[in-house]
Structures are given as C-alpha cells and as structure tokens.
Scaffold this motif. Structure first.
Motif, PDB file in Angstrom:
ATOM      1  N   PRO A  76       1.005  -0.758   0.040  1.00 24.32           N
ATOM      2  CA  PRO A  76       0.245   0.243  -0.099  1.00 24.32           C
ATOM      3  C   PRO A  76       0.872   1.321   0.079  1.00 24.32           C
ATOM      4  N   ILE A  77       1.067   1.944  -0.934  1.00 24.69           N
ATOM      5  CA  ILE A  77       1.283   3.339  -0.902  1.00 24.69           C
ATOM      6  C   ILE A  77       0.147   4.494  -1.055  1.00 24.69           C
ATOM      7  N   ASP A  78       0.581   5.602  -0.166  1.00 25.36           N
ATOM      8  CA  ASP A  78      -0.120   7.017  -0.705  1.00 25.36           C
ATOM      9  C   ASP A  78       1.092   7.600  -2.249  1.00 25.36           C
ATOM     10  N   CYS A  79       0.304   8.432  -2.560  1.00 29.21           N
ATOM     11  CA  CYS A  79       1.259   9.417  -3.771  1.00 29.21           C
ATOM     12  C   CYS A  79       0.359  10.282  -4.203  1.00 29.21           C
ATOM     13  N   PHE A  80       0.611  11.603  -3.418  1.00 31.32           N
ATOM     14  CA  PHE A  80      -0.330  12.645  -4.152  1.00 31.32           C
ATOM     15  C   PHE A  80      -1.633  12.715  -3.469  1.00 31.32           C
ATOM     16  N   GLU A  81      -1.193  11.901  -2.222  1.00 34.23           N
ATOM     17  CA  GLU A  81      -2.634  12.336  -1.541  1.00 34.23           C
ATOM     18  C   GLU A  81      -3.956  11.148  -2.062  1.00 34.23           C
ATOM     19  N   GLU A  82      -3.313  10.532  -2.796  1.00 36.67           N
ATOM     20  CA  GLU A  82      -4.406   9.292  -2.725  1.00 36.67           C
ATOM     21  C   GLU A  82      -4.225   8.219  -2.465  1.00 36.67           C
ATOM     22  N   PRO A  83      -4.684   6.999  -2.175  1.00 38.88           N
ATOM     23  CA  PRO A  83      -3.862   5.688  -1.210  1.00 38.88           C
ATOM     24  C   PRO A  83      -4.362   4.290  -2.887  1.00 38.88           C
ATOM     25  N   TRP A  84      -2.929   4.100  -3.028  1.00 43.11           N
ATOM     26  CA  TRP A  84      -3.588   2.824  -4.101  1.00 43.11           C
ATOM     27  C   TRP A  84      -2.554   1.677  -3.735  1.00 43.11           C
ATOM     28  N   VAL A  85      -2.502   1.281  -3.907  1.00 46.14           N
ATOM     29  CA  VAL A  85      -1.996  -0.961  -3.131  1.00 46.14           C
ATOM     30  C   VAL A  85      -1.414  -1.080  -4.346  1.00 46.14           C
ATOM     31  N   LEU A  86       0.252  -1.647  -4.921  1.00 43.86           N
ATOM     32  CA  LEU A  86       0.826  -2.210  -5.745  1.00 43.86           C
ATOM     33  C   LEU A  86       0.652  -3.836  -5.614  1.00 43.86           C
ATOM     34  N   PHE A  87       0.696  -5.094  -6.874  1.00 45.25           N
ATOM     35  CA  PHE A  87       0.654  -6.533  -6.476  1.00 45.25           C
ATOM     36  C   PHE A  87       0.406  -6.998  -8.188  1.00 45.25           C
ATOM     37  N   ARG A  88       1.054  -8.227  -7.938  1.00 43.69           N
ATOM     38  CA  ARG A  88       1.084  -8.273  -9.359  1.00 43.69           C
ATOM     39  C   ARG A  88       0.475  -9.250  -9.964  1.00 43.69           C
ATOM     40  N   GLY A  89      -0.016  -9.219 -11.461  1.00 46.07           N
ATOM     41  CA  GLY A  89      -0.498  -9.702 -12.313  1.00 46.07           C
ATOM     42  C   GLY A  89      -0.408 -11.295 -12.274  1.00 46.07           C
ATOM     43  N   LYS A  90      -1.075 -12.153 -12.893  1.00 42.36           N
ATOM     44  CA  LYS A  90      -1.014 -13.286 -13.353  1.00 42.36           C
ATOM     45  C   LYS A  90       0.140 -13.373 -13.796  1.00 42.36           C
ATOM     46  N   ASP A  91       0.113 -12.135 -15.178  1.00 43.81           N
ATOM     47  CA  ASP A  91       1.131 -12.470 -15.488  1.00 43.81           C
ATOM     48  C   ASP A  91       3.161 -12.469 -15.182  1.00 43.81           C
ATOM     49  N   GLY A  92       2.524 -12.068 -13.598  1.00 47.38           N
ATOM     50  CA  GLY A  92       4.277 -11.256 -13.405  1.00 47.38           C
ATOM     51  C   GLY A  92       4.477 -10.152 -12.725  1.00 47.38           C
ATOM     52  N   ASN A  93       3.421  -9.247 -14.077  1.00 51.27           N
ATOM     53  CA  ASN A  93       4.097  -7.879 -14.079  1.00 51.27           C
ATOM     54  C   ASN A  93       3.095  -7.416 -13.015  1.00 51.27           C
ATOM     55  N   PRO A  94       3.696  -6.078 -12.402  1.00 54.88           N
ATOM     56  CA  PRO A  94       3.488  -5.363 -11.631  1.00 54.88           C
ATOM     57  C   PRO A  94       2.380  -4.146 -12.328  1.00 54.88           C
ATOM     58  N   GLY A  95       1.025  -3.987 -11.591  1.00 56.46           N
ATOM     59  CA  GLY A  95       0.129  -3.470 -11.498  1.00 56.46           C
ATOM     60  C   GLY A  95      -0.027  -2.305  -9.658  1.00 56.46           C
ATOM     61  N   CYS A  96      -0.424  -1.296 -10.381  1.00 58.60           N
ATOM     62  CA  CYS A  96      -1.285  -0.141  -9.132  1.00 58.60           C
ATOM     63  C   CYS A  96      -2.571   0.263  -9.262  1.00 58.60           C
ATOM     64  N   VAL A  97      -3.295  -0.093  -8.324  1.00 55.63           N
ATOM     65  CA  VAL A  97      -5.048   0.323  -8.290  1.00 55.63           C
ATOM     66  C   VAL A  97      -5.248   1.308  -7.087  1.00 55.63           C
ATOM     67  N   GLN A  98      -6.404   1.799  -7.564  1.00 57.78           N
ATOM     68  CA  GLN A  98      -6.633   2.270  -5.767  1.00 57.78           C
ATOM     69  C   GLN A  98      -7.157   1.247  -4.719  1.00 57.78           C
ATOM     70  N   ASN A  99      -6.575   2.022  -3.720  1.00 62.36           N
ATOM     71  CA  ASN A  99      -6.934   1.247  -2.484  1.00 62.36           C
ATOM     72  C   ASN A  99      -7.950   1.469  -1.849  1.00 62.36           C
ATOM     73  N   THR A 100      -8.525   1.138  -2.761  1.00 64.00           N
ATOM     74  CA  THR A 100     -10.610   1.649  -2.322  1.00 64.00           C
ATOM     75  C   THR A 100     -11.588   0.353  -3.137  1.00 64.00           C
ATOM     76  N   CYS A 101     -11.898   0.076  -2.417  1.00 62.96           N
ATOM     77  CA  CYS A 101     -13.297  -1.154  -3.192  1.00 62.96           C
ATOM     78  C   CYS A 101     -14.033  -0.314  -3.436  1.00 62.96           C
TER      79      CYS A 101
END
Length: 377
Positions: A76-101
């Motif tokens: 989990p990260i904050d960047c420019f006052e917004e919450p995001w989360v990093l994780f790896r997809g099925k192909d192993g490449n990283p992705g970054c999505v908003q940390n809010t369902c």
C-alpha cells in the motif's frame, strides 16, 4: 561538456553570461555580488504546503523496489494524497490500483492476492491490475472498474505515472555506475513534506554541524564550501568534499562519495579517491506533510559484505541514524514554515543546487512550458 563554474546564486532574469562569477573570484567579491544583485525574497517557501500542481504528477515516479513485491504480496502506498496499492498480476507484471474497493470503500491491501487478482477482505470482490472487477461472490457480476495507474518495472524498481497526461515512452535509468554492487535497498515513511527533504539532501554544507555522530564525525569545518556545476545544470560536485551530486527530476538525488578515513577528507574530487559509495534517494510526495523515501546504497569495493548475514539490518540502522540527525531539524523547519517562516529566506553560495531545485519546482507549479535547467523541447 559545459565548463563548471561557481556562478552566483540567483541571477536576475535579464542577467547575461558575463554576470556569472568565475572560480577565481574572491569570497568578498562573491558576497558583494549576492548582496547587490540577489533579489530580496527571490525564493519564498513559507506557509502551509499548497496543493500539488497537476503538472508535478506528469512524471514517472519510482515507487517501490522490485524485491519487496512478491507474487502474493501487496504494497500500500500514498502518492499525492491518494491511496494506491501495488501487486503482481497473473503474468507477474506489477500493477497499481486505487486502494479502495468499489463496493463499500474497504482498503484492498487488507485482503489477499489470488491468481493475480487482488481480493477485497470484506465481500471478496477481485480486481485485476488494470482495475477491472472479475469476481463478485454471492451476487450477479456487474461491469465495475476502479482506477489504475500506468505501472512499469525496470532495473529493480517499480514505477508509476500518477498524472493525467499520456506517460512518456521511456523510463530514466537509476542504476549505480559501472563497477558498483547494490548492498542495501531501504524504504522509510517520513513525517515531512518531500520538498523539504529534497532541500536537505541537496545540501552538504550542513554535514560537519549536523552529522557529528555518524559519517561526518571528526570533520573539520572548511573555510569555504562551494558547489561547482554547469551554468544550466542540476548536477556538479562539492569542494572541498569528494562528492558528486545530481538532482534528477522530479524527486531523485544521486550522489557518489569518495570514501576516506574517518574524520579526514581524501582529495577534492571523487576521481582522487580509490573507493566510493553511491547513493540514490527517491522522495515521493505521499501527502503535503509526508514523504515515502526509497534509499539505495551501492559500493565499488568489498563485495563480500553483500553476503554477510544480517548486514542489511546494519545498513538500515546506519541509514536511520544519519536520517534522524536530519529529521529533528527538518521537522522544526516544517513547523516554522507552516507558521509563516521562509525556509529559503537568505540563500548563500553553497545553497546553489537546492535553489536550482526550487526554481525548477516553481516553474512546474507555474505551468511554464520550458522548465529551467532542462533541454529545450
């Protein structure tokens, strides 16, 4: 390559090249030039930190080290006052999505990663690295997508592009110079605005006064400290310290340090030193009073140290010691700045690189088409 000059601090906008002081100018001449020509309050960094200009987001930001993001973990990260989360997809490449369902605004990083999808811990909704929801247990699947950022991995670092402009096609290289081996990669969350941290990292003149218990213990105080740099550059070297330094937009500081015996300076340039330490500091604006710091340390000697058990903890301990010597001062600066004090009230000659960073930052905030100290577009 441009000739390195000890130019005066802040030139008037209409100043010509002949106004630049030469390396042979006396100290008194430089001092009188600054007093005579430096516009009063030419830099004003005071008051509460203003909202970040959208243009500052239109850069690639290294946000994490690759080794910290495993296939089944999240960052989990904050960047420019917004919450995001990093994780790896099925192909192993990283992705970054908003940390809010999208369902009930639950933090996604409290969940888990299943087959390359991040699963919300509240009701099990699952999202891919592009933000698309592919699973909604116990209900009909709806067409739902949460925000995601362009995210790439290069040379052991994960990068994001938080701005609205299309991302540039290439990433800058932050690799240490040839012959260096990476020994430590450390991440810290700090309670200070990232610009103040950059100001601190771009200043070496404070070392014999601030870092008296760590790397500058026993250093003598030079009669004159200078930062020598191309007239239009964001990089150069310190005199008399054997240290090369560069500010790399938007938030990186790279430095190569000539290692000498404790308490002694070895020569006046890194080339005169036989062993070196290379540092990378990345100062990510988490919020207007918090910074995510990525620190990487490399050496061009003693490669065996990398294989000594628990050595990483020793490097982290030392890095935290050095940083804590700075933090108590920068936190005090931040408190006074918020209350109206100008932290750049009276810059002097050795503040040159920090001043240039601030001029670059001001140009970004003002929306200038051509940024200072950069190649014309």
């Amino acid at each position: 390559m441009e000739e390195l000059v000890n130019d005066k601090l802040l030139e008037d906008r209409n100043a010509t090249g002949s106004d630049v002081a030469s390396p042979s100018s006396s100290t008194s001449t430089e001092s009188s030039e600054v007093k005579r020509k430096l516009p009063r309050k030419s830099l004003d960094v005071s008051g509460p930190v203003k909202p970040y200009h959208p243009r500052l987001k239109n850069f690639w930001y290294p946000i994490a080290f690759s080794t910290d993001l495993k296939d089944d973990t999240m960052i989990p990260i904050d960047c420019f006052e917004e919450p995001w989360v990093l994780f790896r997809g099925k192909d192993g490449n990283p992705g970054c999505v908003q940390n809010t369902c999208a369902h009930r605004a639950c933090p996604l990083h409290l969940g888990s990663v299943n087959e390359g999808r991040i699963q919300c811990p509240y009701h099990g909704w699952e999202y891919t690295t592009d933000g698309k929801c592919e699973k909604m247990p116990s209900t009909r699947l709806l067409n739902v997508k949460i925000r995601s950022l362009p995210c790439l991995e290069q040379e052991g670092m994960i990068w994001i592009w938080p701005g609205d402009d299309p991302p540039t096609p290439t990433l800058p290289s932050l690799q240490p110079p040839s012959g260096f081996v990476i020994h430590a990669e450390i991440v810290m969350e700090l309670p200070i605005e990232h610009g103040l941290l950059l100001d601190n990292l771009l200043d070496l003149a404070h070392a014999p006064f601030t870092h008296t218990s760590t790397f500058a213990k026993g250093w003598t105080v030079p009669s004159l400290v200078k930062f020598l740099t191309p007239a239009s550059g964001l990089q150069g070297y310190w005199d008399p310290y054997p240290i090369d330094m560069e500010f790399r937009p938007p938030c990186m500081v790279l430095s190569t340090i000539g290692i000498s015996k404790p308490g002694k300076l070895e020569g006046q340039s890194t080339k005169e030193c036989t062993t070196h330490l290379h540092q990378l500091h990345v100062c990510i604006p988490s919020s207007r009073n918090k910074t995510r710091l990525l620190y990487r340390m490399s050496l061009d000697f003693a490669p065996v140290l990398k294989h000594i058990p628990f050595m990483h903890y020793l490097w982290r301990h030392f890095a935290e010691q050095v940083l804590n010597e700075d933090l108590r001062l920068v936190i005090g600066q931040q408190e006074r700045m918020i209350n109206g004090a100008n932290v750049w009230n009276l810059p002097v000659a050795y503040d040159k690189l920090g001043v240039r960073y601030r001029l670059w930052r001001n140009a970004v905030d003002q929306g200038d088409k051509q940024l200072p100290f950069s190649k014309p577009m």
